[in-house]
Write a protein that holds these residues in place. Sequence first.
Motif: not given
Length: 418
Positions: A39, A41, A64, A122-123, A126, A360, A362-364, A384
Amino acid sequence: MRRIFLISIVITIAARLCAADPTQTNYSADDCLGTARPYPTPEHLIATPDSLTPVFINHVGRHGARFPSSSTSVEKLLDHLNAADSAGQLTPLGKSVLEAARMVAEASHNRWGALDSLGMAEQRGIASRMFRTFPTLFREQKVNAISSYAPRCVMSMYEFTHQLDRLNNHVEIRTSAGRQNSPLMRPFDLDKAYIEWRGEKAWEEPYNMLYETAVPTAPARRFINDPGMESSKAREISLLAYTVLRGIPAMGRSIDLTKFFSIEELNSMWSVENLRHYLRYTASTLSTLPAELAAQLVLDLIETTDAAAAGNTPATVMLRFGHAETLMPLLSLLRLRGCYYMTNYFDTVGLHWKGFDIVPMAANLRMVLFRSKKGALYVRLDLNEKPVPLLPNSDAVYTPWPVARDFMTRCLPLHLQP
């Protein structure tokens, strides 16, 4: 005159070389990690106008970074490399690939597909940025979270919500994980029309065409000194090596892919993998069924936002944790820029639909509902953690909720529209 003549020849040759393959991309080695890219950042938190107050967050995220999802590619690559090693055909570079593949196999033993420490971080990152950006939605408030039954998704949900609790243990968090969430988080396992379409393999013809022309044989020939190696086998080994090695950064370990492949080779193999994701999980001229997998999820986003707008939901944040295959249809169905591309020329997909930007690790996608000082409701979509326009013909990132609701409803298949 002679100098001018020579310059004109050089310009002509350069033009012809450029025209030879106008679809060739030149993305970085990090970009060529594709959907296995860790991810990215964001450098800054998203600023919100003082005139808007956040009311509710709808969040749909991918798990993630993780260990490879299965051992299949690693085992196939090891079979090829071990056979070449036994025959005395493995080059020094090939031995380096073998060493890396063995490391992946050993590190992933009994942990295939599991969330690793990087994915956990990663999580948490976020979650922390969401908390810092929208603190009022977490003070003495309620958070609901659901996840796919896949352990990496469950752990992503727990890492995310655990971080929220660490930041404010007065927030009330309810979590749910299991197959009861599959209609939203794993519709690709349930939708009969899509499963039938996928089984017919209409997507394989354009994929195979690109595979045959784009996957280079040169890497395999650098790894294995076998003059009699057939091109089909060399392409298979090249792509297997790329698949295995590009997954190493998602394991939280570093690797220099340019030690094994040129940038041109990386771009070519990335384009093949990128096309496979595009054809199987987004709307294309082959079928809109892959995007329509997300129809129930879009309906859920509409209904939960409607409830929040009316003050009929106890939660201020709704979190969902699924897969790349959850997000790709969703982003395509909503026709977000860069996530929706229709063409009959599939070799151009890599220029317009880029998995490394879209999904990627952990995309969101985050849909935030805001209320203005005059009481009007707006939504902003963050892909993201970067605001993106919802409406195709507008650059505005804040859209009146009634307008956004109407657009999202019209994105649904006709049988689900009111």
